[in-house]
Structures are given as structure tokens and as C-alpha cells.
Design a protein around this motif. Sequence first.
Motif, short mmCIF file in Angstrom:
data_model
loop_
_atom_site.label_atom_id
_atom_site.label_comp_id
_atom_site.label_asym_id
_atom_site.label_seq_id
_atom_site.Cartn_x
_atom_site.Cartn_y
_atom_site.Cartn_z
N ALA A 147 0.84 -1.20 0.00
CA ALA A 147 0.00 0.00 0.00
C ALA A 147 0.88 1.26 0.00
N ALA A 148 1.94 1.27 0.78
CA ALA A 148 2.86 2.41 0.80
C ALA A 148 3.53 2.59 -0.56
N GLN A 149 3.86 1.50 -1.22
CA GLN A 149 4.46 1.58 -2.55
C GLN A 149 3.46 2.13 -3.57
N VAL A 150 2.20 1.74 -3.46
CA VAL A 150 1.15 2.28 -4.34
C VAL A 150 1.06 3.79 -4.15
N GLU A 151 1.11 4.24 -2.91
CA GLU A 151 1.06 5.68 -2.64
C GLU A 151 2.27 6.39 -3.24
N ARG A 152 3.44 5.78 -3.18
CA ARG A 152 4.66 6.37 -3.78
C ARG A 152 4.53 6.44 -5.30
N ILE A 153 4.04 5.36 -5.90
CA ILE A 153 3.83 5.35 -7.35
C ILE A 153 2.87 6.48 -7.75
N ALA A 154 1.81 6.65 -6.98
CA ALA A 154 0.84 7.72 -7.26
C ALA A 154 1.51 9.08 -7.20
N LEU A 155 2.37 9.32 -6.21
CA LEU A 155 3.07 10.59 -6.11
C LEU A 155 3.96 10.81 -7.34
N LEU A 156 4.70 9.80 -7.73
CA LEU A 156 5.57 9.93 -8.90
C LEU A 156 4.76 10.22 -10.16
N ARG A 157 3.62 9.60 -10.30
CA ARG A 157 2.77 9.85 -11.46
C ARG A 157 2.20 11.27 -11.43
N LEU A 158 1.78 11.71 -10.25
CA LEU A 158 1.27 13.07 -10.12
C LEU A 158 2.35 14.11 -10.40
N GLN A 159 3.58 13.83 -9.97
CA GLN A 159 4.67 14.76 -10.22
C GLN A 159 4.94 14.93 -11.71
N SER A 160 4.60 13.92 -12.50
CA SER A 160 4.79 14.04 -13.95
C SER A 160 3.62 14.81 -14.60
N LEU A 161 2.50 14.94 -13.87
CA LEU A 161 1.32 15.61 -14.40
C LEU A 161 1.14 17.05 -13.90
N LEU A 162 1.68 17.34 -12.72
CA LEU A 162 1.40 18.62 -12.06
C LEU A 162 2.67 19.26 -11.52
N PRO A 163 2.62 20.59 -11.33
CA PRO A 163 3.76 21.26 -10.69
C PRO A 163 3.83 20.91 -9.20
N GLU A 164 5.00 21.11 -8.65
CA GLU A 164 5.21 20.83 -7.21
C GLU A 164 4.58 21.88 -6.32
N THR A 165 4.59 23.13 -6.74
CA THR A 165 4.08 24.20 -5.87
C THR A 165 2.85 24.85 -6.44
#
Length: 165
Positions: A147-165
Amino acid sequence: MTARADFIEKFGGVFEHSPFIAERGYDAGLMLVPLTAKGVHAAFVSIFRKASREERLGVLRAHPDLAGRLAIAGALTEDSKKEQAGAGLDRLSPQEHARFTELNAAYTEKFGFPFIIAVKGLNKDDILAAFEQRIDNSVEEEFATAAAQVERIALLRLQSLLPET
């Protein structure tokens, strides 16, 4: 398309084949504008963690085996394909592929879901080492780790779609 439909179209795959996370996040009004990777991730993780165990298990089961039959058949999502290729899993020797196949089968048999690891920044040797270490975990330990790895994968995918700030 409505704003909701656009949002789900863009973010519904962040949690592998589990658009209900994006739907619930949007419907709960958790999406603060401007959208940032960090903000959307926090909202999605909150939804994921509040989901029933069966729903979270469904998210885990939606992930493909690493270097598995879907990869061979070319049937991975575009995100999964890029992630696995980035770790070199699309270039395994026959012996390495056999080892992944053996570990995938043993892992799924023991835990009831595929081995999940955020592969970005890892190579096939790193992944095999983690595979061999984690297969000795208890079901509860591994559910939490996956589950923690799924959350990390989601963050990495979001970082490719959206800005950090």
C-alpha cells in the motif's frame, strides 16, 4: 465534458485502474486550486487509506506483475510500461525473466496480490533484492508495504502531471 469528467480523465489512472480514488477526491471537494502534485497526492492518499480493506486490496490487485505476461503481451498501461522500461525490466535475459516469473508466482500465491514497488530510480537487481527480501514478510506487513508503494507510485505519477508548488 464536465470539470469532474475532465479531472477523472486526467487523474483516474494515478492509482492503477482505480478511478474511484479520483472520483471520491473530487466529489469530497478535496481538490484545492491550484492543483499541485503534493496537494492532490495528500487528498488521494486520504481517500485510499479510508477505503475498505477490500477496495485497497482491489487497488493492489490492479497492478501488473513486474516483467509479467501483460508486459510481454504489450498490455500494460502507458504509465506501467514507462516505469518498468525505466528500470530495465523490458530487457531481461531469459534467466532473469524466469526468476521474475518464479518470484511473481510465489509472491501472488502467498499474498493474494502482485509484488508492487515504485521502480523509479531502481534497476532490475535492486528490484530482485527487494522481491527476495519482502517475500518473507507476513501478510499484514506486506499489505502495508505494498500500500505504501502504491502511494509512492501515485506521487511519482502526479509529479509528472502537475507542478510541485
